[in-house]
Design a protein around this motif. Structure first.
Motif: not given
Length: 345
Positions: A231, A233, A253-256, A259-260
């Protein structure tokens, strides 16, 4: 097909369901498919065959059991999960039971899948006697991670941490090896192997360069390996140990987190092991997306600022997140507390 002459005694049905649960354990705990067992009984309640699911692409438990008899006409099939009603890598189990001439099907819990469910209705429509709920509580607990995942449409999330009795994951200077003992560390490796994926944040990758493999007592790789999921960017460094992981690597590529979890579920991941330090663990907790906690407590005190869990956005005791203790184990000098979110009163 509902002639009572084909009905195995109730005591035999319950014994067969216990046997079906026992053999289901032999199937893989990871992957998109559940662990399922099936026992075939004759009209006297005597077992004539048994089968279990050995993993994606292999025959389901019902088909495995049916393959061991030349004629299944009039038999009772006792299955831990409602027979599926869809064609995937293998055909529908409901159709296989109908074609085989099985007279009665007894299952423990219904299949919650939108596509896979409905097998009981299909069987009844073909004249097969069907009943469910036998040893339902035992089956619900056995299949708890998989059932939770399918019902929620996301991976079952396990958050793990190790700490001192006063809740510290490291000393004030950052040192942390080893807070817990060898028995606890080996149990962690076993738990890694029982999950599809293992999650960490970019900060943990940069600070610790973990391999995140599941290993045995002698350091050997276990047959089942969780896929590392990062997790954050920033990508993992080119020389990061994770890039040599035998199961590959997923970089989000994100910490959502919601969504992950959607993305991971779409990849077939049903069990996620979060082992990425206070920041990531706290984010999952704050999002209300933890299904089980594995808390290793070592008999020592450290004090200081390095707590195992960070800020959860809780300002008052009335907003505390309540847990239910599922079980407690002793591992050497350590204690493992297994807890789940408390059900609303």
């Amino acid at each position: 097909m509902t002639d009572t002459a084909h009905r195995a005694p109730d005591a035999a049905i319950e014994a067969a369901m216990r046997r079906a649960l026992a053999i289901a354990v032999q199937g893989p705990a990871t992957g998109a498919n559940p662990q399922v067992g099936c026992v075939l009984l004759d009209a006297r309640g005597e077992q004539v065959a048994e089968g279990w699911h050995r993993g994606a692409g292999t025959p389901h438990a019902e088909a495995d059991a049916l393959s061991q008899v030349s004629d299944a006409s009039g038999l009772t099939a006792v299955v831990t999960l409602e027979p599926c009603n869809h064609t995937g890598r293998t055909g529908p189990c409901a159709e296989a039971l109908i074609a085989a001439g099985v007279a009665r099907v007894v299952y423990a819990v219904a299949d919650p899948g939108e596509v896979e469910g409905g097998g009981a209705d299909r069987l009844r429509a073909a004249g097969v006697e069907v009943s469910g709920g036998v040893l339902a509580d035992e089956a619900e607990e056995f299949l708890h991670p998989w059932l939770t995942s399918v019902r929620l449409g996301r991976p079952f999330v396990t958050v793990k941490w190790g700490s001192t009795l006063d809740g510290r994951a490291a000393a004030a200077d950052g040192t942390s090896q080893w807070i817990t003992g060898a028995a606890s560390r080996q149990r962690v490796h076993e738990q890694r192997a029982a999950h599809d994926a293992i999650a960490v944040g970019t900060g943990t990758v940069l600070a610790d360069d973990p391999s995140l493999t599941a290993r045995g007592d002698g350091g050997e790789l276990l047959p089942t390996q969780p896929i590392p999921v990062v997790f954050g960017e920033r990508p993992a460094p080119a020389d990061a140990a994770l890039r040599q992981h035998p199961a590959g690597l997923i970089e989000l590529g994100h910490r959502d987190i919601p969504r992950a979890l959607d993305e991971l579920y779409a990849r077939g991941i049903r069990r996620l092991y979060v082992e990425g330090g206070p920041t990531l663990a706290s984010a999952f907790i704050q999002a209300g997306l933890v299904d089980e906690y594995l808390i290793y407590l070592a008999p020592m005190l450290l004090g200081g600022p390095k707590t195992a869990i960070g800020d959860l956005g809780i300002g008052t005791i009335h907003d505390a997140r309540h847990l239910s203790i599922h079980r407690i184990e002793t591992l050497g000098d350590d204690i493992l507390v297994v807890a789940r979110p408390a059900k609303e009163q």
